[in-house]
Design an enzyme around this catalytic site. Structure first.
Site, PDB file in Angstrom:
ATOM      1  N   ASP A  31       0.883  -0.891   0.337  1.00  0.00           N
ATOM      2  CA  ASP A  31      -0.264   0.264   0.261  1.00  0.00           C
ATOM      3  C   ASP A  31       1.271   1.140   0.002  1.00  0.00           C
ATOM      4  O   ASP A  31       2.089   1.186   0.724  1.00  0.00           O
ATOM      5  CB  ASP A  31      -1.078   0.290   1.686  1.00  0.00           C
ATOM      6  N   SER A 124     -17.701  -4.143  -8.992  1.00  0.00           N
ATOM      7  CA  SER A 124     -18.480  -3.163  -8.315  1.00  0.00           C
ATOM      8  C   SER A 124     -19.684  -3.442  -8.752  1.00  0.00           C
ATOM      9  O   SER A 124     -19.582  -3.860  -9.290  1.00  0.00           O
ATOM     10  CB  SER A 124     -17.934  -1.819  -8.791  1.00  0.00           C
ATOM     11  N   ALA A 125     -20.371  -3.142  -7.897  1.00  0.00           N
ATOM     12  CA  ALA A 125     -21.887  -3.239  -8.771  1.00  0.00           C
ATOM     13  C   ALA A 125     -21.985  -2.604  -9.700  1.00  0.00           C
ATOM     14  O   ALA A 125     -23.041  -2.443 -10.157  1.00  0.00           O
ATOM     15  CB  ALA A 125     -23.144  -2.790  -7.329  1.00  0.00           C
ATOM     16  N   TYR A 149     -15.138   5.808 -13.145  1.00  0.00           N
ATOM     17  CA  TYR A 149     -14.895   4.870 -12.002  1.00  0.00           C
ATOM     18  C   TYR A 149     -14.997   3.793 -12.838  1.00  0.00           C
ATOM     19  O   TYR A 149     -14.257   2.911 -12.660  1.00  0.00           O
ATOM     20  CB  TYR A 149     -14.396   5.374 -10.644  1.00  0.00           C
ATOM     21  N   LYS A 153     -13.325  -0.207 -13.413  1.00  0.00           N
ATOM     22  CA  LYS A 153     -14.152  -1.492 -12.811  1.00  0.00           C
ATOM     23  C   LYS A 153     -14.123  -2.685 -14.343  1.00  0.00           C
ATOM     24  O   LYS A 153     -13.947  -3.861 -14.760  1.00  0.00           O
ATOM     25  CB  LYS A 153     -15.025  -1.884 -12.093  1.00  0.00           C
ATOM     26  N   TYR A 177     -19.134  -5.777  -5.507  1.00  0.00           N
ATOM     27  CA  TYR A 177     -19.827  -5.286  -4.267  1.00  0.00           C
ATOM     28  C   TYR A 177     -20.775  -4.593  -4.275  1.00  0.00           C
ATOM     29  O   TYR A 177     -20.253  -3.416  -5.273  1.00  0.00           O
ATOM     30  CB  TYR A 177     -18.444  -4.763  -3.177  1.00  0.00           C
ATOM     31  N   GLY A 294     -27.254  11.319 -12.259  1.00  0.00           N
ATOM     32  CA  GLY A 294     -26.451  10.334 -12.232  1.00  0.00           C
ATOM     33  C   GLY A 294     -26.814   8.491 -11.303  1.00  0.00           C
ATOM     34  O   GLY A 294     -26.076   7.941 -11.347  1.00  0.00           O
ATOM     35  N   ASP A 295     -27.615   9.282 -10.478  1.00  0.00           N
ATOM     36  CA  ASP A 295     -27.964   7.791  -9.256  1.00  0.00           C
ATOM     37  C   ASP A 295     -28.902   7.311  -9.816  1.00  0.00           C
ATOM     38  O   ASP A 295     -29.955   8.003 -10.404  1.00  0.00           O
ATOM     39  CB  ASP A 295     -28.550   8.750  -7.723  1.00  0.00           C
TER      40      ASP A 295
HETATM   41  P1  NAD Z   1      -9.455   2.146   0.442  1.00  0.00           P
HETATM   42  O1  NAD Z   1      -9.146   3.913  -0.322  1.00  0.00           O
HETATM   43  O2  NAD Z   1     -10.548   2.649   1.856  1.00  0.00           O
HETATM   44  O3  NAD Z   1      -8.597   1.481   0.217  1.00  0.00           O
HETATM   45  C1  NAD Z   1      -7.949   1.571  -1.462  1.00  0.00           C
HETATM   46  C2  NAD Z   1      -6.448   0.984  -0.378  1.00  0.00           C
HETATM   47  O4  NAD Z   1      -5.904   1.056  -1.815  1.00  0.00           O
HETATM   48  C3  NAD Z   1      -5.903   2.642   0.292  1.00  0.00           C
HETATM   49  O5  NAD Z   1      -5.063   1.883   1.281  1.00  0.00           O
HETATM   50  C4  NAD Z   1      -5.065   3.561  -0.472  1.00  0.00           C
HETATM   51  O6  NAD Z   1      -4.125   3.677   0.094  1.00  0.00           O
HETATM   52  C5  NAD Z   1      -3.925   1.930  -1.851  1.00  0.00           C
HETATM   53  N1  NAD Z   1      -4.197   2.727  -2.936  1.00  0.00           N
HETATM   54  C6  NAD Z   1      -4.782   3.399  -3.360  1.00  0.00           C
HETATM   55  N2  NAD Z   1      -3.643   3.456  -5.180  1.00  0.00           N
HETATM   56  C7  NAD Z   1      -2.347   2.633  -4.495  1.00  0.00           C
HETATM   57  C8  NAD Z   1      -1.324   2.349  -5.628  1.00  0.00           C
HETATM   58  N3  NAD Z   1      -1.464   2.819  -6.795  1.00  0.00           N
HETATM   59  N4  NAD Z   1      -0.673   1.988  -4.401  1.00  0.00           N
HETATM   60  C9  NAD Z   1      -0.346   0.767  -3.480  1.00  0.00           C
HETATM   61  N5  NAD Z   1      -1.496   0.999  -3.106  1.00  0.00           N
HETATM   62  C10 NAD Z   1      -2.645   1.879  -3.509  1.00  0.00           C
HETATM   63  O7  NAD Z   1     -11.135   2.375  -0.795  1.00  0.00           O
HETATM   64  P2  NAD Z   1     -12.122   0.533  -0.372  1.00  0.00           P
HETATM   65  O8  NAD Z   1     -13.409   1.639  -0.229  1.00  0.00           O
HETATM   66  O9  NAD Z   1     -11.384  -0.278   0.655  1.00  0.00           O
HETATM   67  O10 NAD Z   1     -12.106   0.332  -1.746  1.00  0.00           O
HETATM   68  C11 NAD Z   1     -11.063  -1.314  -1.993  1.00  0.00           C
HETATM   69  C12 NAD Z   1     -11.312  -1.160  -3.788  1.00  0.00           C
HETATM   70  O11 NAD Z   1     -13.290  -2.203  -3.727  1.00  0.00           O
HETATM   71  C13 NAD Z   1     -11.447  -0.662  -4.121  1.00  0.00           C
HETATM   72  O12 NAD Z   1     -10.928  -0.828  -5.463  1.00  0.00           O
HETATM   73  C14 NAD Z   1     -12.617   0.020  -4.531  1.00  0.00           C
HETATM   74  O13 NAD Z   1     -12.948   0.814  -6.207  1.00  0.00           O
HETATM   75  C15 NAD Z   1     -13.549  -1.736  -4.767  1.00  0.00           C
HETATM   76  N6  NAD Z   1     -14.698  -0.933  -4.181  1.00  0.00           N
HETATM   77  C16 NAD Z   1     -14.984  -0.229  -3.363  1.00  0.00           C
HETATM   78  C17 NAD Z   1     -16.403   0.164  -2.795  1.00  0.00           C
HETATM   79  C18 NAD Z   1     -16.508   0.897  -1.941  1.00  0.00           C
HETATM   80  O14 NAD Z   1     -18.123   1.185  -2.262  1.00  0.00           O
HETATM   81  N7  NAD Z   1     -15.328   1.310  -0.503  1.00  0.00           N
HETATM   82  C19 NAD Z   1     -17.239  -0.893  -3.268  1.00  0.00           C
HETATM   83  C20 NAD Z   1     -16.897  -1.219  -4.529  1.00  0.00           C
HETATM   84  C21 NAD Z   1     -15.560  -1.795  -4.874  1.00  0.00           C
HETATM   85  C1  WQD Z   2     -26.015   5.979  -1.498  1.00  0.00           C
HETATM   86  C2  WQD Z   2     -27.953   6.122  -2.009  1.00  0.00           C
HETATM   87  C3  WQD Z   2     -27.649   8.482  -2.974  1.00  0.00           C
HETATM   88  C4  WQD Z   2     -24.983  10.672  -0.347  1.00  0.00           C
HETATM   89  C5  WQD Z   2     -21.172   4.110  -4.773  1.00  0.00           C
HETATM   90  C6  WQD Z   2     -20.387   4.350  -5.750  1.00  0.00           C
HETATM   91  C7  WQD Z   2     -20.632   2.981  -6.800  1.00  0.00           C
HETATM   92  C8  WQD Z   2     -19.971   1.869  -5.536  1.00  0.00           C
HETATM   93  C9  WQD Z   2     -20.790   2.535  -3.789  1.00  0.00           C
HETATM   94  C10 WQD Z   2     -17.360   1.912  -5.631  1.00  0.00           C
HETATM   95  C11 WQD Z   2     -27.824   7.301  -3.007  1.00  0.00           C
HETATM   96  C12 WQD Z   2     -27.851   8.371  -1.451  1.00  0.00           C
HETATM   97  C13 WQD Z   2     -26.128   9.465  -0.772  1.00  0.00           C
HETATM   98  C14 WQD Z   2     -25.478  11.709   0.660  1.00  0.00           C
HETATM   99  C15 WQD Z   2     -27.987  11.152  -0.123  1.00  0.00           C
HETATM  100  N1  WQD Z   2     -18.374   2.258  -5.042  1.00  0.00           N
HETATM  101  N2  WQD Z   2     -27.329   9.358  -0.474  1.00  0.00           N
HETATM  102  N3  WQD Z   2     -27.096  11.611   0.793  1.00  0.00           N
HETATM  103  O1  WQD Z   2     -23.989   5.642  -4.519  1.00  0.00           O
HETATM  104  O2  WQD Z   2     -24.523   3.633  -4.300  1.00  0.00           O
HETATM  105  O3  WQD Z   2     -22.773   4.153  -5.261  1.00  0.00           O
HETATM  106  O4  WQD Z   2     -20.658   3.813  -3.558  1.00  0.00           O
HETATM  107  O5  WQD Z   2     -17.458   0.895  -6.021  1.00  0.00           O
HETATM  108  O6  WQD Z   2     -19.754   3.012  -7.257  1.00  0.00           O
HETATM  109  O7  WQD Z   2     -21.510   5.594  -7.268  1.00  0.00           O
HETATM  110  O8  WQD Z   2     -23.532   5.012  -2.687  1.00  0.00           O
HETATM  111  O9  WQD Z   2     -23.734   5.806  -0.576  1.00  0.00           O
HETATM  112  O10 WQD Z   2     -23.023   7.806  -2.785  1.00  0.00           O
HETATM  113  O11 WQD Z   2     -25.180   6.270  -1.862  1.00  0.00           O
HETATM  114  O12 WQD Z   2     -29.046  11.212  -0.230  1.00  0.00           O
HETATM  115  O13 WQD Z   2     -25.145  12.588   1.203  1.00  0.00           O
HETATM  116  O14 WQD Z   2     -27.726   7.598  -1.426  1.00  0.00           O
HETATM  117  O15 WQD Z   2     -28.574   9.541  -3.219  1.00  0.00           O
HETATM  118  O16 WQD Z   2     -29.184   6.731  -2.881  1.00  0.00           O
HETATM  119  P1  WQD Z   2     -23.697   4.700  -4.525  1.00  0.00           P
HETATM  120  P2  WQD Z   2     -23.887   6.688  -1.318  1.00  0.00           P
END
Ligand code: NAD
Ligand code: WQD
Length: 349
Positions: A31, A124-125, A149, A153, A177, A294-295
């Protein structure tokens, strides 16, 4: 198993590293702390009673990553590292394509060179885009996300599919996820976004702890039960268990396959606020705002493929997610930054 975890200091990564350590795996974290703190890994070590070995580097730095593989000799990789803020990706798409694809290309090249072909990827979903409808199924047709973004994916899923088709020795899990929230029961590790949170749960938690004034509810005129958006929130501990289940499954399966990691249940914005109010024990100020561009109105998983093939189902409900998020946020109002010594070290290193 000896597992290398990229992005292991992040929100989902830190909970997964803990799950791996707890089941006895030998864990190596790579990391660069672009979006995380070393304190997270110190706390994981405290909870597990032993540490992951940490290599601080950019995963896109192929030479540095190669050296780590040469000394650590991992058997499998979980690839969390990358950038994840949707709005930021719209404003700076080149950075998102460069980082998310660049880290993946470097990782794949190094894995191939060292004969490591077991990979769990954080998808991601968001890959379902706007043309498919809830509940989302893995086999449901063309993937096409609505923002850069999400598009990274989609592209990485495509690349990994091509890689697995070209060489049948690869074993690749694409984990899609839904909306991860919650935190470890100890309240020691949790989600610590930089700046103002983009996502709903950390926003609610920061209002509850007094860092932000009120939650803006983005739209109350959706065709849903209470008019607010509905999502499939999943506890980060269930998600961590999903990674362990995928790693186990890959022992017996070659090729590439996608699995949804969700609960199969939808919760509205107002229902999530209500769950936090119950956990916190007082009202959380919120007010209605226009829809966010976009939501989607609704998004939730059909999670039966993961249940049937990985033997995994989410165990924890919304009340528990809110309670655990709140334990983390109330115990760490400023996130990991409260540990000033380490925060300073992280800034200057
Ligand atoms: P996060 O930002 O907390 O974790 C990502 C980690 O990667 C961080 O520790 C960051 O420092 C590290 N990182 C980023 N770029 C790097 C690089 N070039 N080299 C080394 N380390 C690097 O995010 P998270 O929520 O834990 O998400 C983890 C993964 O899951 C991501 O790929 C994200 O896209 C995916 N994901 C997250 C969500 C969500 O809502 N949190 C939903 C779907 C998918
Ligand atoms: C959830 C709901 C908003 C903030 C995003 C990414 C998706 C994935 C997960 C990585 C929605 C509403 C939100 C606020 C609100 N990430 N909302 N007030 O948009 O489902 O997904 O995170 O892969 O790619 O798009 O998650 O938590 O932003 O929103 O009313 O301040 O909450 O409209 O209905 P989202 P979110």
């Amino acid at each position: 198993m000896r597992v290398l975890v990229t992005g292991g200091a992040g929100y989902i990564g830190s909970h997964t590293v803990l799950a791996l350590l707890e089941r006895g795996d030998d864990v190596i974290v790579v990391d660069d702390f672009a979006n995380s703190s070393p304190v997270a890994l110190e706390r994981v070590a405290r909870l597990a009673g032993r540490s992951a070995r940490l290599h601080r580097l950019d995963v896109a730095d192929e030479d540095a990553l190669d050296a780590v593989f040469a000394t650590e000799r991992p058997e499998a990789v979980i690839h969390f590292a990358g950038l994840k803020a949707v709005g930021e990706s719209v404003a700076d798409p080149l950075r998102y394509y460069a980082v998310n694809l660049g880290t993946t290309f470097a990782l794949l090249a190094v894995m191939r060179r060292h004969d490591v072909r077991t990979l769990v990827f954080s998808s991601s979903a968001t890959v379902y885009g706007e043309h498919q409808h809830a509940p989302y199924r893995e086999g449901g047709g063309l993937l096409n996300a609505t923002n850069p973004y999400g598009q990274t994916k989609v592209m990485i899923e495509r690349i990994l599919t091509d890689v697995a088709q070209a060489d049948p020795r690869w074993r690749i899990a694409l984990l899609r996820y839904f909306n991860p929230i919650g935190a470890h029961k100890s309240g020691l590790i949790g989600e610590d976004p930089r700046g103002v949170p983009n996502n709903l749960a950390p926003y609610i938690a920061q209002v509850a702890v007094g860092r932000l004034a009120e939650v803006g509810v983005f739209g109350d005129d959706y065709p849903t039960a209470d008019g607010t958006g509905e999502r499939d929130y999943i506890h980060v501990l269930d998600l961590a268990d999903g990674h362990v289940a995928a790693l186990e499954h890959l022992r017996a399966q070659t090729g590439v396959r996608a699995w949804n990691l969700g609960t199969g249940r939808a919760t509205s914005v107002l229902a999530l606020i209500a769950a936090f109010e119950k956990a916190v024990g007082r009202p959380i100020p919120h007010r209605m705002l226009p829809r966010r561009e976009g939501d989607l109105a609704q998004a939730w998983a059909d999670a039966t493929r993961a249940e049937e093939e990985l033997g995994w189902t989410a165990q924890r409900g919304i009340a528990e997610m809110a309670e655990d998020s709140w334990r983390w946020q109330s115990g760490n109002p400023q996130g990991y930054d409260a540990d000033e010594t380490h925060a300073e070290e992280a800034r200057t290193a």
